[in-house]
Design an enzyme around this catalytic site. Sequence first.
Site, mmCIF file in Angstrom:
data_model
loop_
_atom_site.group_PDB
_atom_site.id
_atom_site.type_symbol
_atom_site.label_atom_id
_atom_site.label_comp_id
_atom_site.label_asym_id
_atom_site.label_seq_id
_atom_site.Cartn_x
_atom_site.Cartn_y
_atom_site.Cartn_z
ATOM 1 N N ASP A 145 -13.545 -2.327 -39.513
ATOM 2 C CA ASP A 145 -12.103 -2.139 -39.667
ATOM 3 C C ASP A 145 -11.787 -1.154 -40.782
ATOM 4 O OD1 ASP A 145 -13.140 -3.966 -41.511
ATOM 5 O OD2 ASP A 145 -11.282 -5.136 -41.635
ATOM 6 N N ASP A 165 -5.251 -1.981 -46.861
ATOM 7 C CA ASP A 165 -5.023 -2.795 -45.669
ATOM 8 C C ASP A 165 -4.738 -4.225 -46.119
ATOM 9 O OD1 ASP A 165 -4.988 -4.165 -43.255
ATOM 10 O OD2 ASP A 165 -6.648 -3.023 -42.400
ATOM 11 N N THR A 168 -6.327 -10.294 -43.786
ATOM 12 C CA THR A 168 -6.901 -11.534 -44.288
ATOM 13 C C THR A 168 -7.409 -11.317 -45.708
ATOM 14 O OG1 THR A 168 -7.542 -12.132 -42.040
ATOM 15 C CG2 THR A 168 -8.600 -13.336 -43.832
ATOM 16 N N THR A 220 9.972 -25.126 -56.074
ATOM 17 C CA THR A 220 8.559 -24.932 -55.733
ATOM 18 C C THR A 220 8.326 -23.781 -54.765
ATOM 19 O OG1 THR A 220 8.106 -27.278 -56.103
ATOM 20 C CG2 THR A 220 6.511 -26.040 -54.790
#
Length: 292
Positions: A145, A165, A168, A220
């Site tokens: 990638d 990028d 993840t 929160t």
Amino acid sequence: MADKPEGLLTQEKWWRRYGAGGRETVPNVCHRKEGYMILVVDVGNTNMTMGVYEGSKLKATFHIMTKVPRTSDEYGVLITQLLQNRGVRMSALEGSIVSSVVPDVMHSFLGALVRYTQTKPLNVGPGMKTGIRIVTEDPRAIGADRIVDAVAAYTKYGGPVLVLDFGTATTYDLITEKGEFTAGITAPGIRISSEALCAQAAKLPNIAIRKPKSILAQETITSMQAGLVYGQIGQTEYIVRKVREESGIQDLKVVATGGLGRLIAEETEAIDIYDSFLTLDGLRIIYEKNRK
């Protein structure tokens, strides 16, 4: 080479502003007859992103989850339905190309492409023509990638360029003016960081990733959003500045992509260009270079 852009530019704005002038140092890409159709697939840790190109034009995109186990037939039926829903006939596909960072799914997925699209998929890896040269200590360890993103950024915008990028993982890859992939930085992605907080701290909930109205959070959820988003902005600005400092490259274009990339790119001047289809374009470019 064109002057460094001021502020955030989309790829369309870049071309309107600079035209061919932004590509003076870009290597030639082989130009084929328009009209042929290919399927490009980026297999990421969270999702598979697919695109259909007719020549150089992106005609359709769709996503499926990577983490759901599937057989070749299940992948095949799913891809067939997705293509048909977008008006793409299997018989119209000339070829396909895949980049993957998830080896476990590749046997069944590549089998599905062969059986259902009647193409022989190219799998991005060592030995392919890319137009860039990897000069890190272990070139084979660079993810497919990241190679694809580097090819797209260098081909479309020229070098030197730093490619970000936001997936993840959040990655930063440096490509020189000569097209050499010289360095890469890897950090946890925003969503992974959020999931870690939720998993490891009993009272912290799973939240949507968005910028709160103020960094001065008073409850929160917005406090987590402030830490995640502003923390990523701060990381981005520091790493970009540090890369310029240690590489000695000041005229460095910074190009970002990835699902959460736009959120960060809109909040910092450290990013010059946000290109949502950078990875898919990179796959198309590599297919062109290896098309027989």
